[in-house]
Write an enzyme that holds these catalytic residues in place. Structure first.
Site, mmCIF file in Angstrom:
data_model
loop_
_atom_site.group_PDB
_atom_site.id
_atom_site.type_symbol
_atom_site.label_atom_id
_atom_site.label_comp_id
_atom_site.label_asym_id
_atom_site.label_seq_id
_atom_site.Cartn_x
_atom_site.Cartn_y
_atom_site.Cartn_z
ATOM 1 N N GLU A 8 0.233 -1.011 -0.344
ATOM 2 C CA GLU A 8 -0.326 -0.488 -0.322
ATOM 3 C C GLU A 8 1.063 1.300 -0.147
ATOM 4 O O GLU A 8 1.962 1.535 0.666
ATOM 5 C CB GLU A 8 -1.126 0.008 1.559
ATOM 6 C CG GLU A 8 -1.703 -1.267 0.618
ATOM 7 C CD GLU A 8 -2.525 -1.318 2.862
ATOM 8 O OE1 GLU A 8 -3.855 -1.248 2.371
ATOM 9 O OE2 GLU A 8 -2.249 -1.164 3.987
ATOM 10 N N ASP A 128 -15.599 -4.982 0.108
ATOM 11 C CA ASP A 128 -14.705 -4.866 1.616
ATOM 12 C C ASP A 128 -16.453 -4.057 2.096
ATOM 13 O O ASP A 128 -17.428 -4.448 2.287
ATOM 14 C CB ASP A 128 -14.696 -3.102 1.645
ATOM 15 C CG ASP A 128 -13.431 -2.991 0.613
ATOM 16 O OD1 ASP A 128 -12.602 -4.002 0.645
ATOM 17 O OD2 ASP A 128 -12.807 -1.025 0.816
#
Length: 246
Positions: A8, A128
């Site tokens: 990330e 998600d």
């Protein structure tokens, strides 16, 4: 099943997020390009790169991502801020193996379906899930959608895979059960990639035997040295004919 290392990126740095909060990242003092090369050298078959700045609309890490793609020698799937067909095409043109689409899929499901038709087996849907519902915008906003029903909305699209993130497990609010991941994997034909539940090698061992699980994203556990990538790959590896094709 394959283990997919995750990097990330925020403001040029490798980070992991605490409960998805962009304003409170855990910073890792490593060079992202070097770490990506190390993951590839350790045997990774794919690499997952998330551009958190692009996702939030506050800049991008495009130059770093392009350098990683050029140097790692393995396919990369890119996530973060893909909201238009032109942007998807641009990412693929720069060498990405796959593009991951998340929040935009809730706002405009037809965008994902059209992208998949234009780029079959190169689009990954990201879902998600928090407390039983799909959430968007960096986990901040809940929707009315349940994960299985939402995933089934895309059944006709030639997706490469579906990433399912168990936010309860990721945030430490559960024990990392594979229940949510296996429920979605059972309900769809597209291969499922588990995210958010790998903290130990035991988690890899459990996921390996869940039907229709093609891979697991692993980020924080690798950066914090909970285990080495080579160990995870050895546990996850199945017979060659069962491995996720590249």
């Amino acid at each position: 099943m394959i283990v997919i290392p995750t990097i990330e990126l925020q403001k040029g740095h490798c980070v992991t997020l605490n409960r998805g909060r962009l304003d409170e990242p855990e910073l890792w003092h490593v060079d992202p390009v070097q770490r990506a090369v190390e993951f590839a050298a350790a045997g990774a078959e794919w690499l997952h790169l998330t551009d958190l700045d692009a996702a939030s609309g506050d800049g991008s890490n495009e130059a770093i991502i392009e350098e990683i793609i050029l140097k790692v020698g393995i396919p990369c799937q890119l996530a973060g801020g893909y909201r238009t067909l032109d942007h998807v095409a641009a990412g693929l043109d720069k060498g990405a193996g796959r593009i991951v689409i998340g929040s935009a899929a809730v706002r405009d499901p037809d965008f994902v379906k059209e992208a998949a038709k234009l780029h079959p087996d190169q689009i990954v849907l990201s879902i998600d899930v928090y407390q039983g519902h799909v959430v968007v915008n960096g986990w901040r906003d809940a929707t009315v959608f349940e994960p299985v029903n939402f995933a089934r909305e895309f059944e006709g699209a030639p997706l490469a895979a579906i990433v399912v993130t168990d936010i309860d497990a990721y945030a430490g609010d559960s024990d990392g059960s594979v229940g949510l991941i296996s429920m979605v994997a059972d309900a769809v034909r597209s291969p499922v990639i588990a995210s958010g539940i790998v903290r130990s090698l035991d988690d890899i061992s459990r996921l390996k035997y869940v039907r229709n699980i093609a891979g697991a994203l692993v980020g924080h556990a690798l950066f914090s040295k909970m285990f080495e990538l080579e160990e995870a790959i050895a546990i996850a590896r199945r017979d060659p004919e069962e491995r996720w094709p590249t």
